[in-house]
Design an enzyme around this catalytic site. Structure first.
Site, PDB file in Angstrom:
ATOM      1  N   GLU A  63       0.824  -1.212   0.000  1.00 45.35           N
ATOM      2  CA  GLU A  63       0.000   0.000   0.000  1.00 45.35           C
ATOM      3  C   GLU A  63       0.856   1.259   0.000  1.00 45.35           C
ATOM      4  OE1 GLU A  63      -2.975  -0.480   3.075  1.00 45.35           O
ATOM      5  OE2 GLU A  63      -3.957  -2.070   1.900  1.00 45.35           O
ATOM      6  N   CYS A  72      -1.889  -4.859  -5.606  1.00 46.97           N
ATOM      7  CA  CYS A  72      -2.475  -6.057  -4.999  1.00 46.97           C
ATOM      8  C   CYS A  72      -1.453  -7.194  -4.955  1.00 46.97           C
ATOM      9  CB  CYS A  72      -3.664  -6.529  -5.823  1.00 46.97           C
ATOM     10  SG  CYS A  72      -5.102  -5.460  -5.754  1.00 46.97           S
ATOM     11  N   GLU A  74      -1.830 -10.332  -5.870  1.00 46.37           N
ATOM     12  CA  GLU A  74      -1.816 -11.185  -7.062  1.00 46.37           C
ATOM     13  C   GLU A  74      -0.895 -10.605  -8.126  1.00 46.37           C
ATOM     14  OE1 GLU A  74      -4.327 -10.003  -5.354  1.00 46.37           O
ATOM     15  OE2 GLU A  74      -6.126 -11.231  -5.522  1.00 46.37           O
TER      16      GLU A  74
END
Ligand code: THU
Length: 157
Positions: A63, A72, A74
């Site tokens: 983040e 993210c 993934e």
């Protein structure tokens, strides 16, 4: 007008029903949740993938105070693997998360729309489906390709 119904098939498995490799990937995704940098959402997502050559990669969400600058779990795994082995297909991708109390989620969490689009690109690029394991403490969803989660997707034209 005709109606069209689209079907999604997902297998719901217990860990004991999965292969050793799948369980290893889930363990690595759990390890990803420990490495996640999520001081804003406190939702720690971990991912792990295996390439066709057997190499495994961990990803986790990253983040940023300027929110869109984050990434993210993934995509962090897929891009890390792509940077190291640009010609290797992704065979399996495992995903899980830890909530703000630090507990692993009970129900599986599903990839966001942007990650689904990136997984579609990966499948298109390597011309093979990416098996997806969504781990929650209650069960794991086993999905044989992102198209199950994203029908009518936009791919290369
Ligand atoms: N997040 C992921 O890592 N993967 C997803 O598919 C959905 C959301 C992250 C982004 C953000 O850091 C946090 O979860 C809360 O949205």
């Amino acid at each position: 007008m005709e109606e069209m119904t689209l079907r999604t098939t997902i297998q719901v498995a217990q860990l004991s029903e999965l292969s050793e490799t799948d369980r290893q990937l889930i363990d690595m995704a759990i390890e990803g949740t420990n490495r996640s940098y999520a001081p804003y959402s406190h939702f720690h997502v971990g991912a792990a993938l295996m390439l066709k050559n057997g190499k495994m990669f961990i990803g986790c969400n990253q983040e940023n105070a300027a929110f869109p600058a984050g990434l993210c779990a993934e995509r962090s795994a897929i891009f890390a693997a792509g940077a190291q082995y640009p010609e290797e297909p992704v065979v399996t991708l495992a995903i899980t998360a830890r909530n703000s109390k630090g507990e692993l989620i009970d129900e599986p969490a599903s990839p966001c729309g942007t990650c689904r689009q990136v997984i579609i690109e990966t499948e298109t690029r390597f011309k093979q489906p990416v098996r997806i394991l969504l781990y929650g403490r209650k069960h794991t969803y086993v999905i044989n390709g992102i198209k199950e989660l994203m029908p009518l997707s936009f791919t290369e034209f």
